[in-house]
Design an enzyme around this catalytic site. Structure first.
Site, PDB file in Angstrom:
ATOM      1  N   SER A   1       0.827  -1.199   0.000  1.00  0.00           N
ATOM      2  CA  SER A   1       0.000   0.000   0.000  1.00  0.00           C
ATOM      3  C   SER A   1       0.869   1.260   0.000  1.00  0.00           C
ATOM      4  O   SER A   1       1.666   1.453  -0.918  1.00  0.00           O
ATOM      5  CB  SER A   1      -0.966  -0.030   1.199  1.00  0.00           C
ATOM      6  OG  SER A   1      -1.956   0.960   1.085  1.00  0.00           O
TER       7      SER A   1
ATOM      8  N   ASP B   1     -10.060  -3.557  -5.404  1.00  0.00           N
ATOM      9  CA  ASP B   1      -9.227  -2.588  -4.709  1.00  0.00           C
ATOM     10  C   ASP B   1      -9.178  -1.308  -5.541  1.00  0.00           C
ATOM     11  O   ASP B   1      -8.920  -1.368  -6.752  1.00  0.00           O
ATOM     12  CB  ASP B   1      -7.816  -3.171  -4.540  1.00  0.00           C
ATOM     13  CG  ASP B   1      -6.851  -2.245  -3.812  1.00  0.00           C
ATOM     14  OD1 ASP B   1      -7.265  -1.160  -3.367  1.00  0.00           O
ATOM     15  OD2 ASP B   1      -5.662  -2.615  -3.694  1.00  0.00           O
TER      16      ASP B   1
ATOM     17  N   HIS C   1      -8.205  -4.650  -0.822  1.00  0.00           N
ATOM     18  CA  HIS C   1      -7.069  -3.922  -0.269  1.00  0.00           C
ATOM     19  C   HIS C   1      -6.808  -4.344   1.183  1.00  0.00           C
ATOM     20  O   HIS C   1      -7.722  -4.436   1.988  1.00  0.00           O
ATOM     21  CB  HIS C   1      -7.303  -2.415  -0.316  1.00  0.00           C
ATOM     22  CG  HIS C   1      -6.055  -1.643  -0.036  1.00  0.00           C
ATOM     23  ND1 HIS C   1      -5.094  -1.422  -0.995  1.00  0.00           N
ATOM     24  CD2 HIS C   1      -5.576  -1.079   1.104  1.00  0.00           C
ATOM     25  CE1 HIS C   1      -4.088  -0.749  -0.477  1.00  0.00           C
ATOM     26  NE2 HIS C   1      -4.357  -0.529   0.807  1.00  0.00           N
TER      27      HIS C   1
END
Length: 408
Positions: free
Chosen positions: A191, A348, A378
């Protein structure tokens, strides 16, 4: 008794109504994800309330909850020696596998945690377990960077912390100290950590003063740009947990130290409208209509207003800075980057960031493996450990560690 039953029924319906959200049919273990998301939404709401009444910054409240949860999650690795130290003033934790052998050099991974540049506990819970597992499974030295976070600091501090730590570790004398093979070092992040890992890999790649380079980069659902909040995946997954489109925009504004009131303008791409001359050199770098496969574009159309907010890119120049948004790097920079593994999830909002970056790396001549999960969402890699087991998270961790085992 009837009153008690009535109250219980009402509360049960209210809780079910709060927890339930419509989810795509393919997503991994939807009911478990709904419960997880409901908890996180509650924490975000508490943070917003605390912020609005002046008790605390919302990020501090959210991070307190995250750290509190992670602190009760036990480490899942055995026989790994853990060392906390400083690399050029940056806090790091080093995971050492057992069984040192004279003259035997190990591979190594520099890991950078996610959390919107503002959340996370790299020395606790899921990240601690993940780094311990990488160290054990790969027989590798793993370094996790405990960089400073927002709201205490903003860009480029997080980036510079990670660059400093990476440069220190890549010094021949440091690698020799930890018995690491200089030809077998990777950088990895998830991320926002994937953002930092990509940016660090670019910086190391073009820095001629550094003799040892990363062999590989592993980017796990990375966030790589803040110029288009209406890519196909942002449109498709804007209301899919746990990273909602609006929340990602909030993280970006906090990271860049920008006015949070800009959120409405950037969500409709006012900062990249047709009349924004600053964008002319960058449009092709994130043109998802050409960089994505047609099966992912589906029926979605680009959102490019005719006129926009002229001051946003001037007031927040970091939006155009490749150190903050690695997808905007020039081809000659990408060409110097190491071989890449990019993990993406269909459900995501950041799916297209990762896939566009993989494509741009390929066009620059860099070998890329894109491991895409049709049931992925995610944050799933963080949910491969007790108590939040998701099958897609377990598979994703196993697969990317296996890729490192084969290629590092």
């Amino acid at each position: 008794m009837k009153l008690l039953c009535g109250i219980t029924l009402f509360l049960s319906i209210a809780v079910a109504y709060y927890i339930y959200i419509p989810l795509p049919g393919q997503i991994s273990e939807p009911w478990k994800l709904m419960v997880l998301d409901a908890t996180f939404r509650g924490v975000v709401w508490m943070g917003d309330v605390a912020h609005s009444v002046g008790l605390s910054h919302s990020v501090r409240v959210i991070n307190f909850a995250v750290v509190s949860f992670e602190s009760v999650v036990p480490a899942t690795y055995n026989e790994i020696w853990v060392e906390d130290t400083l690399f050029d003033g940056v806090h790091v934790r080093i995971y050492h596998p057992p069984g040192k052998k004279e003259g035997h050099l190990r591979r190594a991974v520099v890991f950078i945690h996610g959390g919107g540049w503002s959340l996370g506990a790299p020395k606790l819970g899921s990240y601690d377990s993940l780094c311990g597992q990488m160290s054990a499974d790969l027989d590798a030295v793993v370094v996790t960077v405990d960089y400073r976070m927002a709201p205490d600091v903003h860009f480029p501090v997080q980036y510079e912390d990670c660059v400093q730590a990476a440069k220190h570790f890549l010094k021949p004398e440091t690698l020799a100290q930890y018995l690491v093979d200089p030809e077998r070092v990777a950088v990895c992040g998830d991320s926002a950590g994937g953002n930092l890992a990509a940016a660090v890999a670019q910086r190391i790649g073009i820095d001629n003063s550094i003799s040892v380079k990363f062999k590989l980069q592993v980017l796990i659902y990375p966030v790589l740009q803040a110029l288009d909040f209406n890519t196909a995946s942002y449109q498709q997954n804007q209301n899919v947990p746990i990273l909602y489109r609006k929340l990602m925009a909030r993280f970006w504004l906090e990271y860049l130290g920008a006015d949070p009131d800009l959120i409405h303008s950037i969500l409709i791409n006012n900062h990249t409208a047709q009349d924004q001359n600053h964008m002319s050199l960058n449009r092709s770098k994130l043109d998802w209509t050409t960089l994505l496969p047609k099966r992912m574009i589906k029926h979605y159309k680009p959102v490019i207003p005719v006129t926009g907010s002229s001051n946003i890119l001037k007031d927040v120049p970091a939006l155009l800075d490749a150190r903050a948004a690695p997808l905007l790097a020039d081809e000659e920079v990408l060409r110097m980057a190491p071989r890449a593994y990019v993990l993406t999830g269909e459900h995501d909002v950041l799916r297209d960031d990762g896939i566009m970056y993989a494509r741009r790396l390929e066009l620059a001549g860099v070998p890329v493996t894109n491991d895409h999960y049709e049931d992925g969402f995610h944050g799933c890699v963080s949910f491969a450990f007790w108590p939040c087991f998701f099958s897609v998270g377990i598979r994703a961790v196993q697969n990317y560690i296996a890729w490192l085992e084969e290629n590092l």
